[in-house]
Write a protein that holds these residues in place. Structure first.
Motif, PDB file in Angstrom:
ATOM      1  N   ARG A   1      36.697  36.530  43.562  1.00 36.16           N
ATOM      2  CA  ARG A   1      37.956  36.872  42.912  1.00 36.16           C
ATOM      3  C   ARG A   1      38.875  37.867  45.068  1.00 36.16           C
ATOM      4  O   ARG A   1      39.122  37.035  45.034  1.00 36.16           O
ATOM      5  CB  ARG A   1      38.324  38.025  42.355  1.00 36.16           C
ATOM      6  CG  ARG A   1      39.355  38.918  42.200  1.00 36.16           C
ATOM      7  CD  ARG A   1      40.738  37.719  42.037  1.00 36.16           C
ATOM      8  NE  ARG A   1      41.359  38.699  41.985  1.00 36.16           N
ATOM      9  CZ  ARG A   1      42.373  38.788  43.416  1.00 36.16           C
ATOM     10  NH1 ARG A   1      41.849  37.465  43.965  1.00 36.16           N
ATOM     11  NH2 ARG A   1      43.305  39.030  43.650  1.00 36.16           N
ATOM     12  N   PHE A   2      37.184  37.837  45.279  1.00 37.83           N
ATOM     13  CA  PHE A   2      37.618  38.452  47.347  1.00 37.83           C
ATOM     14  C   PHE A   2      37.473  38.333  48.154  1.00 37.83           C
ATOM     15  O   PHE A   2      37.316  38.466  48.548  1.00 37.83           O
ATOM     16  CB  PHE A   2      37.946  40.385  46.603  1.00 37.83           C
ATOM     17  CG  PHE A   2      38.362  41.473  45.480  1.00 37.83           C
ATOM     18  CD1 PHE A   2      39.923  41.422  46.055  1.00 37.83           C
ATOM     19  CD2 PHE A   2      38.174  41.337  44.496  1.00 37.83           C
ATOM     20  CE1 PHE A   2      40.581  41.263  44.887  1.00 37.83           C
ATOM     21  CE2 PHE A   2      38.370  42.242  43.711  1.00 37.83           C
ATOM     22  CZ  PHE A   2      39.845  42.210  43.334  1.00 37.83           C
TER      23      PHE A   2
ATOM     24  N   VAL B   1      40.405  39.380  33.182  1.00 35.16           N
ATOM     25  CA  VAL B   1      41.258  40.210  34.131  1.00 35.16           C
ATOM     26  C   VAL B   1      41.269  39.138  36.138  1.00 35.16           C
ATOM     27  O   VAL B   1      42.293  38.781  36.516  1.00 35.16           O
ATOM     28  CB  VAL B   1      40.855  41.421  34.411  1.00 35.16           C
ATOM     29  CG1 VAL B   1      41.331  42.030  35.456  1.00 35.16           C
ATOM     30  CG2 VAL B   1      40.634  41.848  32.841  1.00 35.16           C
ATOM     31  N   SER B   2      40.036  38.930  35.931  1.00 30.73           N
ATOM     32  CA  SER B   2      39.750  38.037  37.327  1.00 30.73           C
ATOM     33  C   SER B   2      40.770  37.014  37.285  1.00 30.73           C
ATOM     34  O   SER B   2      40.738  36.715  38.149  1.00 30.73           O
ATOM     35  CB  SER B   2      37.758  37.632  37.593  1.00 30.73           C
ATOM     36  OG  SER B   2      37.206  39.153  37.347  1.00 30.73           O
TER      37      SER B   2
ATOM     38  N   CYS C   1      29.484  40.685  36.676  1.00 28.43           N
ATOM     39  CA  CYS C   1      31.011  41.521  36.972  1.00 28.43           C
ATOM     40  C   CYS C   1      31.048  42.054  38.114  1.00 28.43           C
ATOM     41  O   CYS C   1      31.875  41.439  39.397  1.00 28.43           O
ATOM     42  CB  CYS C   1      30.256  42.616  36.763  1.00 28.43           C
ATOM     43  SG  CYS C   1      31.040  43.396  34.964  1.00 28.43           S
ATOM     44  N   VAL C   2      29.455  41.415  38.918  1.00 24.89           N
ATOM     45  CA  VAL C   2      29.542  42.049  40.305  1.00 24.89           C
ATOM     46  C   VAL C   2      30.558  40.037  41.033  1.00 24.89           C
ATOM     47  O   VAL C   2      30.607  40.317  42.278  1.00 24.89           O
ATOM     48  CB  VAL C   2      27.645  42.097  41.186  1.00 24.89           C
ATOM     49  CG1 VAL C   2      27.651  41.222  42.512  1.00 24.89           C
ATOM     50  CG2 VAL C   2      27.752  43.646  41.300  1.00 24.89           C
TER      51      VAL C   2
ATOM     52  N   THR D   1      43.995  37.055  37.383  1.00 22.52           N
ATOM     53  CA  THR D   1      45.496  37.924  38.625  1.00 22.52           C
ATOM     54  C   THR D   1      44.811  36.720  40.435  1.00 22.52           C
ATOM     55  O   THR D   1      44.849  37.455  41.026  1.00 22.52           O
ATOM     56  CB  THR D   1      43.972  39.413  39.489  1.00 22.52           C
ATOM     57  OG1 THR D   1      42.971  38.962  39.005  1.00 22.52           O
ATOM     58  CG2 THR D   1      44.885  40.460  38.459  1.00 22.52           C
ATOM     59  N   PHE D   2      43.729  35.558  40.072  1.00 22.21           N
ATOM     60  CA  PHE D   2      43.615  34.888  41.725  1.00 22.21           C
ATOM     61  C   PHE D   2      45.015  34.707  41.700  1.00 22.21           C
ATOM     62  O   PHE D   2      46.259  34.412  41.377  1.00 22.21           O
ATOM     63  CB  PHE D   2      42.770  33.720  40.773  1.00 22.21           C
ATOM     64  CG  PHE D   2      41.314  33.884  41.090  1.00 22.21           C
ATOM     65  CD1 PHE D   2      41.579  33.344  42.275  1.00 22.21           C
ATOM     66  CD2 PHE D   2      40.475  33.957  40.935  1.00 22.21           C
ATOM     67  CE1 PHE D   2      39.535  33.190  42.637  1.00 22.21           C
ATOM     68  CE2 PHE D   2      39.260  33.879  40.873  1.00 22.21           C
ATOM     69  CZ  PHE D   2      38.931  33.514  42.125  1.00 22.21           C
ATOM     70  N   PRO D   3      45.216  34.278  42.601  1.00 23.01           N
ATOM     71  CA  PRO D   3      46.390  33.940  44.014  1.00 23.01           C
ATOM     72  C   PRO D   3      46.449  32.293  42.942  1.00 23.01           C
ATOM     73  O   PRO D   3      45.183  31.918  43.287  1.00 23.01           O
ATOM     74  CB  PRO D   3      46.090  34.044  44.991  1.00 23.01           C
ATOM     75  CG  PRO D   3      45.071  34.657  45.385  1.00 23.01           C
ATOM     76  CD  PRO D   3      44.193  35.260  44.356  1.00 23.01           C
ATOM     77  N   ALA D   4      47.922  31.692  43.192  1.00 25.13           N
ATOM     78  CA  ALA D   4      47.849  30.983  43.273  1.00 25.13           C
ATOM     79  C   ALA D   4      47.898  29.278  43.245  1.00 25.13           C
ATOM     80  O   ALA D   4      47.192  28.585  42.941  1.00 25.13           O
ATOM     81  CB  ALA D   4      49.672  30.488  42.559  1.00 25.13           C
TER      82      ALA D   4
END
Lengths: 270, 250
Positions: A253-254, A41-42, A246-247, A45-48
């Protein structure tokens, strides 16, 4: 024929890898499946345009392959089997989008090329993580985990039997093709005129085999539900493994880890 | 101990394509008997076995396993009482590991996990394959696959063992081991085979089938001496009962 045999050996090798005894192999299957799902999922969902962030995600496969003592080259070869599909999707981007995206000195990289790289990176990461999951957990482990996560029985049963019988069906296909080749004079592949009858043969054989397998299952009380004999205990280490990854995935990701790392390092040097 | 009884009366079966496989077969097998079922290809051996294992239902006539007639309602009881070993172990071994495969039947019987594990270990120990428990079935040799397919059935504690060509595709040593293993079982055994020497080793009684009917039913040694009968049934004497190829003597 050789292609068929090499595919057959690859499937066997992945199955055998799941019997190793590394610390990753000994983790509960649900934990490994959970980490893989969060990873997937991570990644998707990363921006291109965030190539640097995607590069950070390679930490996961690299560490997992090292800790699980998996063969690098073999996994990369398996990954490359899927590459043409990703390439077919990504290859049009450089032509479709020629807006400037990045300027490296005198070199201008278009947004199309950036999204091309992003698709290929995402493809590599997702396929590799799936291969790592199967090679460290085995298909029955994955199915046990899916059942624990309340995935419908029908789906899990299909998956388990499909995986098991791919081997047997490849055996059947191998026999049909070998029988053809032993009597083929040209020796240059299978002539298109024979495709129909060979496929027909293969279909009939596999249907017969499916009938016999189903009969064997019914005679041993099969009622549509596959029951697996697996007892897995959750240790604090396995929970830490899940939470830790997960962390990391969420941070990667963010937060812009490469940027923060670079800032911290250059700040530290000053 | 009537649950070890197998009784077939006037059994007939015709396949949807019109092939009349069984044309009125009758016999009675009692507790602990080992019976060889022999005959040419296509005489109905497999169709008969499918009835005994509860895979097919009689179109005419009756099949009785122990205290129960074979009907749709008694199928679960019949399938629990009869363990069928298939000709090709690959058809019978479909789970990811040997342990899972042996546990498949007991788990479906609703047994508690402890009991299932006990049965799996016992069944594997009985066929001398405890060391294969964690292996995937497709990695095993023919002899090992055969032993595991027997273990999958034994784990369900059947009263009657029905075997279809158990020695086919086995090397001579594996075949000999199989015979020794089967000899230790006290179950009622019904063995359909073309391996006449195996029948001579294991079965005190033989039923010869011919064109969907029972051609002869009697003591194995007696039937196997009757050359005219064997010839009619497309059979031959077991090699051990044939003359020496060098000197011609027995």
């Amino acid at each position: 024929m050789q292609g068929l045999e090499s595919a057959w050996h690859s499937l066997h090798t992945i199955d055998e890898l799941a019997f190793k005894k590394s610390i990753i192999h000994q983790l509960p299957s649900v934990i490994k499946l959970g980490v893989t799902l969060v990873f997937l999922v991570s990644v998707v969902t990363f921006p291109a345009e965030d190539i640097a962030g995607l590069m950070m995600m390679w930490v996961y496969p690299v560490l997992m392959i090292s800790l699980a003592d998996l063969p690098w080259l073999f996994l990369l070869r398996q990954m490359m089997v899927m590459a043409p599909f990703a390439l077919m999707i990504a290859i049009w981007n450089p032509w479709m989008n020629q807006e400037p995206g990045l300027i490296l000195g005198s070199l201008m990289v278009t947004q199309g090329w950036i999204s091309f790289a992003s698709i290929m990176l995402k493809f590599g990461l997702t396929v590799l993580s799936g291969l790592i999951l199967i090679a460290t957990t085995g298909m029955e482990g994955v199915c046990t985990a899916l059942l624990r996560l309340k995935v419908p029985q029908v789906f899990v049963t299909q998956l388990l039997l499909l995986h098991r019988y791919i081997m047997v069906l490849m055996d059947e296909a191998g026999r049909v093709v070998r029988a053809y080749q032993l009597r083929a004079i040209s020796g240059e592949g299978i002539q298109y005129r024979a495709w129909g009858s060979l496929l027909g043969q293969f279909l009939l054989r596999t249907m017969d085999r499916a009938d016999r397998v189903y009969l064997a299952m019914r005679l041993r009380g099969f009622d549509g539900e596959i029951r697996l004999l697996r007892a897995e205990r959750f240790s604090s280490a396995s929970v830490l493994f899940l939470v830790g990854w997960c962390v990391f995935f969420l941070l990667a990701r963010f937060c812009n880890i490469p940027y923060l790392l670079g800032e911290w390092l250059t700040g530290g040097w000053r | 101990m009537s649950h070890h009884l197998v009784e077939v009366k006037g059994l007939k079966y015709t396949y949807p394509d019109g092939n009349q496989a069984l044309r009125g077969i009758s016999f009675r097998i009692t507790h602990g008997e080992a019976v060889g079922l022999v005959g040419a290809n296509g005489v109905g051996k497999s169709t008969l076995l499918a009835h005994l294992a509860g895979a097919l239902l009689p179109q005419e006539g009756t099949v009785r396993i122990g205290d129960y007639p074979l009907t749709p309602k008694t199928l679960p009881l019949i399938r629990k009482a009869v363990g069928m070993i298939f000709q090709d172990p690959d058809d019978q071994l479909f789970m990811p590991t040997v342990g899972d495969d042996v546990a498949f039947g007991p788990l479906n019987m609703g047994l508690p996990v402890d009991e299932v594990e006990k049965r799996v270990d016992e069944a594997l120990a009985l066929v001398g394959a405890s060391h294969l428990k964690a292996r995937p079935p497709y990695k095993l040799s023919g002899g090992e696959k055969r032993a595991i397919s027997i273990a999958t059935v034994l784990a369900m504690s059947p009263d009657i063992l029905v075997m279809d060509e158990p020695s086919s595709a086995l090397d001579p040593l594996s075949r000999r081991r199989l015979i020794q293993l089967l000899r230790t079982f006290k179950h009622t055994k019904i063995i359909a085979t073309h391996d006449m020497d195996l029948v001579l080793d294991l079965c005190e009684r033989t039923i010869i089938l011919y064109q969907g009917e029972v051609l002869a039913d009697g003591p194995t040694r007696e039937l196997f001496q009757d050359e005219a009968l064997l010839k009619k049934g497309h059979l031959e004497k077991p090699l051990r009962l044939q003359g020496c190829p060098v000197c011609g003597g027995l």
